[in-house]
Design an enzyme around this catalytic site. Structure first.
Site, short mmCIF file in Angstrom:
data_model
loop_
_atom_site.label_atom_id
_atom_site.label_comp_id
_atom_site.label_asym_id
_atom_site.label_seq_id
_atom_site.Cartn_x
_atom_site.Cartn_y
_atom_site.Cartn_z
N GLY A 198 3.98 14.75 11.37
CA GLY A 198 4.16 13.25 12.08
C GLY A 198 3.69 12.91 12.49
O GLY A 198 3.60 11.41 13.34
N ASP A 223 -3.14 5.91 14.05
CA ASP A 223 -2.98 7.49 14.77
C ASP A 223 -4.69 7.19 15.38
O ASP A 223 -4.23 8.18 16.93
CB ASP A 223 -2.80 8.60 13.35
CG ASP A 223 -2.26 8.72 12.30
OD1 ASP A 223 -1.40 7.38 12.70
OD2 ASP A 223 -2.14 9.36 11.52
N HIS A 252 2.92 2.89 7.12
CA HIS A 252 2.31 2.88 6.29
C HIS A 252 2.18 0.94 6.22
O HIS A 252 1.58 1.01 4.91
CB HIS A 252 3.15 3.95 4.80
CG HIS A 252 3.56 5.03 4.64
ND1 HIS A 252 2.10 5.23 3.78
CD2 HIS A 252 4.66 5.50 5.12
CE1 HIS A 252 2.78 6.88 4.24
NE2 HIS A 252 4.19 7.22 4.71
N SER A 311 -4.74 15.94 12.72
CA SER A 311 -6.03 15.52 12.83
C SER A 311 -6.12 14.76 13.70
O SER A 311 -7.81 14.71 13.72
CB SER A 311 -5.90 15.57 11.00
OG SER A 311 -5.04 14.19 11.42
C1 GLA Z 1 -0.63 8.84 8.34
C2 GLA Z 1 -2.08 8.05 8.30
C3 GLA Z 1 -1.66 7.11 9.24
C4 GLA Z 1 -0.09 6.16 8.35
C5 GLA Z 1 0.98 7.50 8.39
C6 GLA Z 1 1.66 5.96 8.12
O1 GLA Z 1 0.16 9.04 9.91
O2 GLA Z 1 -2.70 8.64 9.07
O3 GLA Z 1 -2.40 6.41 9.63
O4 GLA Z 1 -0.55 5.05 7.81
O5 GLA Z 1 0.54 7.83 8.46
O6 GLA Z 1 3.01 5.38 8.38
#
Ligand code: GLA
Length: 394
Positions: free
Chosen positions: A125, A173, A37, A129
């Site tokens: 996680g 990501d 985050h 996407s």
């Molecule tokens: C998701 C979001 C990322 C990042 C993570 C937490 O994967 O897509 O941009 O904020 O949560 O680190």
């Protein structure tokens, strides 16, 4: 199933429905060792692309129709490239969002037939996407010679997710999925996108994911957006008094402390977590450069505690798996990974202890979580790539 088998599976599905594909793309999922985050707070992250991926078989059409088929969901949909209303099915939005953002850039690729699927579990996680939206954008870019470079494709994927899917995610990501490199971690500065590839090839260590099997869709990510809004409220508060603070990246813990009494307590708590997590990423990278994996692992454990108690995005299953892992010999660090509320823990484990780790964690799954284990050892791979280009390129 190996990557090669996944590729053949998706290719076969395309062939059975539409004929020969023009292109097959591999869009990898990602792990993140530390820095959660922090991306949308313009801080630091340490992700990598991995050997779990979404595979997309594509063929260009001569009109503006798109025929999409999601193999693993056994779902299909037909839409026009100009469609701007989001689909109730949800998954087509990752693809339509790409068209929408390309149109916003003044680029109007024609329709495609597209079949996709893979082994990045949705909501785990691991960024299914980003793998999907960036893999699709990468494929369109190649098929229609749109001229985007890798970084632009990652940014386009992020905009698609922000504006079409409605999740205010950061760049981590998409960046990791598109720009990843074999056996390298990416130390990414999310403010200016400067980055360094850090070798991760110590044969004595492995990265292992323990999947809680708790699935939480980012698209229903009210909590994610709510946390981001709290961080932004914190920045607004600090900025009113200290104009040099443009993001939480610019705030020290001392500065934050001076404002504690005036800030909403939960906003303060979220901001304190972010400021500390940013520092942990920097410290962890220093440890890595000294080869001090023990210290690195400690920072991972602290990151978990911060996500659990300060940022409050963990869940009981993640906490159990992290706690049990942290107590095992040969585990240097264990923490929840990604947005939170489900998905996987990431564990830095000595290879020599891997078997014991798997056996002990399997017990923890059965005893404490009352479910079967789901454990993956990951290998770090290159970013999005074309694995097959047929004769149908325009
Ligand atoms: C998701 C979001 C990322 C990042 C993570 C937490 O994967 O897509 O941009 O904020 O949560 O680190």
């Amino acid at each position: 199933m190996t990557g090669a088998e996944q590729y053949q599976r998706i290719r076969r599905a395309f062939k059975g429905t539409f004929g020969e594909p023009g292109l097959v793309v591999r869009g990898p999922g990602r792990v993140n060792l530390i820095g959660e985050h922090t991306d949308f707070n313009l801080g630091f992250v340490l992700p990598a692309a991995v050997d779990k991926a979404i595979w997309l078989a594509l063929r260009p059409r001569t009109d503006d129709l798109c025929r999409f088929h999601a193999v693993d969901l056994n779902a299909s949909c037909e839409v026009r490239t100009s469609e701007r209303a989001s689909s109730d099915l949800r998954w087509p939005n990752y693809l339509l969002g790409v068209y929408s953002e390309m149109a916003a850039d003044g680029r109007f690729p024609r329709g495609v037939d597209c079949v996709f699927g893979g082994d990045v579990p949705i909501g785990s996680g691991m960024s299914s996407s980003a793998a999907l939206e960036c893999g699709f954008a990468f494929g369109l870019n190649e098929l229609f010679q749109l001229g985007y470079d890798r970084l632009e494709l990652a940014q386009l994927g992020q905009r698609a997710e922000n504006r079409f899917v409605g999740v205010n995610c950061g760049i981590m990501d998409q960046f990791a999925s598109v720009l990843g490199r074999d056996q390298r971690l990416i130390r990414l500065d999310c403010r200016d996108l400067s980055h360094a590839f850090i070798p991760f090839e110590d044969p004595g260590l492995v990265l292992v994911l323990c999947d809680t099997r708790v699935r939480r869709s980012l698209a229903a990510g009210g909590e994610y957006n709510a946390r981001r809004a709290q961080c932004e409220a914190g920045v607004a508060h600090l900025q009113a008094r200290h104009p040099e603070v443009q993001s939480l990246r610019d705030a020290s813990l001392d500065l934050l402390e001076t404002q504690r009494d005036e800030m909403d307590p939960s906003v303060f708590q979220r901001c304190a977590y972010i400021v500390k997590e940013n520092q942990r990423v920097l410290d962890a990278c220093d440890s890595l450069s000294r080869g001090d994996y023990e210290a690195f692992g400690q920072r991972m454990n602290e990151s978990h505690a911060g996500l659990r108690d300060g940022y409050e995005v963990s869940c009981p299953e993640l906490d159990v798996l992290a706690e049990r892992a942290q107590a095992l010999p040969g585990v240097l660090g264990s923490r929840m990974m990604g947005a939170g509320f489900g998905g996987c823990t990431i564990n830095l484990v000595r290879e020599a202890e891997l078997e014991r780790f798997e056996a002990e964690m399997a017990k923890a799954y059965r005893q404490d979580l009352k479910r079967e284990p789901l454990i993956h050892v990951c290998r770090l791979t290159g970013g999005t790539e074309i694995v097959e280009a047929g004769a149908l390129l325009v």
